[in-house]
Design a protein around this motif. Sequence first.
Motif, short mmCIF file in Angstrom:
data_model
loop_
_atom_site.label_atom_id
_atom_site.label_comp_id
_atom_site.label_asym_id
_atom_site.label_seq_id
_atom_site.Cartn_x
_atom_site.Cartn_y
_atom_site.Cartn_z
N ALA A 86 5.05 14.22 -67.09
CA ALA A 86 6.67 14.36 -67.38
C ALA A 86 6.62 13.35 -65.51
N ARG A 87 5.60 13.45 -64.85
CA ARG A 87 5.55 12.54 -63.80
C ARG A 87 5.40 11.41 -63.58
N MET A 88 4.44 11.41 -64.40
CA MET A 88 4.28 9.87 -64.98
C MET A 88 5.21 8.38 -66.03
N LEU A 95 -3.70 4.89 -49.43
CA LEU A 95 -2.97 5.69 -48.72
C LEU A 95 -4.33 6.12 -47.92
N THR A 96 -4.70 6.85 -47.13
CA THR A 96 -5.09 7.51 -46.18
C THR A 96 -4.73 8.59 -45.51
N GLU A 97 -5.08 9.21 -44.26
CA GLU A 97 -4.68 9.71 -43.54
C GLU A 97 -4.30 9.39 -42.15
N ALA A 98 -3.31 9.61 -41.70
CA ALA A 98 -2.53 9.05 -40.36
C ALA A 98 -4.06 8.40 -39.39
N PRO A 99 -3.96 7.06 -39.56
CA PRO A 99 -5.18 6.98 -38.09
C PRO A 99 -4.80 7.25 -36.96
N GLU A 100 -5.90 8.11 -35.86
CA GLU A 100 -5.26 8.09 -34.53
C GLU A 100 -5.55 6.60 -34.00
N PRO A 138 12.28 4.20 -45.32
CA PRO A 138 12.82 5.18 -46.29
C PRO A 138 11.36 5.38 -47.12
N ALA A 139 11.03 6.86 -47.51
CA ALA A 139 10.13 6.50 -48.47
C ALA A 139 11.04 6.03 -49.80
N GLU A 140 12.02 5.86 -50.65
CA GLU A 140 12.88 4.78 -51.58
C GLU A 140 12.33 3.57 -51.43
N ALA A 141 12.00 2.97 -50.39
CA ALA A 141 11.81 1.74 -49.33
C ALA A 141 10.38 1.11 -49.92
N PHE A 142 10.00 2.50 -49.14
CA PHE A 142 8.63 1.81 -49.55
C PHE A 142 7.88 2.12 -51.16
N LEU A 143 7.90 2.72 -51.88
CA LEU A 143 8.40 3.05 -53.41
C LEU A 143 8.30 2.10 -53.74
N ARG A 144 9.36 1.17 -53.25
CA ARG A 144 9.66 -0.28 -54.02
C ARG A 144 9.00 -1.07 -53.41
N LEU A 145 9.09 -1.33 -52.67
CA LEU A 145 7.89 -2.26 -51.70
C LEU A 145 6.24 -1.98 -52.59
N ALA A 146 5.90 -1.02 -52.55
CA ALA A 146 4.46 -0.39 -53.59
C ALA A 146 4.45 -1.11 -55.45
N THR A 147 5.51 -1.37 -55.55
CA THR A 147 5.93 -1.90 -57.02
C THR A 147 6.57 -3.22 -56.83
N GLN A 176 3.04 10.73 -55.28
CA GLN A 176 1.53 9.76 -56.50
C GLN A 176 1.65 8.67 -56.43
N VAL A 177 2.63 7.83 -55.54
CA VAL A 177 2.17 6.71 -55.25
C VAL A 177 1.41 5.82 -55.01
N GLY A 178 0.06 7.04 -54.26
CA GLY A 178 -1.80 6.46 -54.07
C GLY A 178 -2.33 5.56 -55.26
N MET A 179 -1.81 7.01 -56.72
CA MET A 179 -2.55 6.80 -57.32
C MET A 179 -1.86 5.22 -58.06
N LEU A 180 -0.78 5.23 -56.89
CA LEU A 180 -1.21 2.72 -58.16
C LEU A 180 -1.25 2.43 -57.41
N LEU A 181 -1.89 2.65 -55.77
CA LEU A 181 -2.35 1.65 -55.42
C LEU A 181 -3.37 0.42 -55.57
N GLY A 182 -4.25 1.25 -55.97
CA GLY A 182 -5.81 1.11 -56.65
C GLY A 182 -5.65 -0.32 -57.92
N TRP A 183 -4.36 -0.20 -58.50
CA TRP A 183 -4.13 -0.97 -60.19
C TRP A 183 -2.89 -2.42 -59.19
N VAL A 184 -2.11 -1.82 -58.13
CA VAL A 184 -1.07 -2.75 -58.42
C VAL A 184 -0.95 -3.81 -57.02
N ALA A 185 -1.84 -2.67 -56.51
CA ALA A 185 -1.89 -3.81 -55.10
C ALA A 185 -3.07 -5.72 -55.70
#
Length: 263
Positions: free
Chosen positions: A133-135, A210-215, A224-233, A168-177
């Motif tokens: 359902a999430r997919m 995506l990773t943990e926040a770098p030091e 905004p999270a919504e805008a990042f979703l659209r950026l990534a896609t 779950q957007v991190g799972m997309l980055l490997g094949w959309v980036a």
Amino acid sequence: MATFADQPIAALRSGHDELAALVRDLGPTDLVRPSGASQWQVSQVLSHLGSGAEINQATLTVALTGSPALDSEFNKRIWARWDAMAPLEHAEGFLEANRQLVEQYESLDATAREKLQIDLGFLPEPVDVGTAARMRLTEFALHQWDVEVGFNSFATVAPEAVPLLVDQVGMLLGWVAKPEALDGRQAHLALRLEDPERSLGLRLGERVELTEAPEQPDGELVAPAEAFLRLATGRLSPEHTPDGVTVTGPFSLDDLRKVFPGF
């Protein structure tokens, strides 16, 4: 009893109701307007969503009934039939096919929502209802935006979907980036998202992930999270970029748009 599948199913329902209310009022001229999806008019987005709904419902039915798996040509037959439709048929077909899929998800009891395994055909093993359902929600919510932005330049991804998709957007980055767009440059950015808040890292190099926040980040992307979703896609063109998106460090927002050209 609450299950992992409840929220995405509820978001699929609200998304369907919102998009269906728009689609029912569209006329022939509206359906051939450009959408937010590159190269697709509005009716073609609806065709994609409608054919996808049919395919998703077929895989769900196989899982529920134990009937034989879909043959390797099943999807191609569905796509060919939808490709042959006229724009008005795309709209009418979407309304019916997506309604049926959402209703079938809603009909599942708590046991099925937790235990049922669905073979989507393109993954190495079956997934549970919540994952399936999430997919579907990822596909639906982004293409809902594609349709809506054709009529409202200030459209956003549905608020009910954003919290579910951003995690779950991190799972997309490997094949959309497209890291080759960086011409060998690398950086590890702090990623600060808002509504909902998330503090992460965005590593840009031979891979994009995506990773943990770098030091000690090389820069920062705040959005905004919504805008990042659209950026990534590939959906954050300058005319559709809201206030509150800022980038510091070695890469500009235009650089990031090239890394995420869409799919």
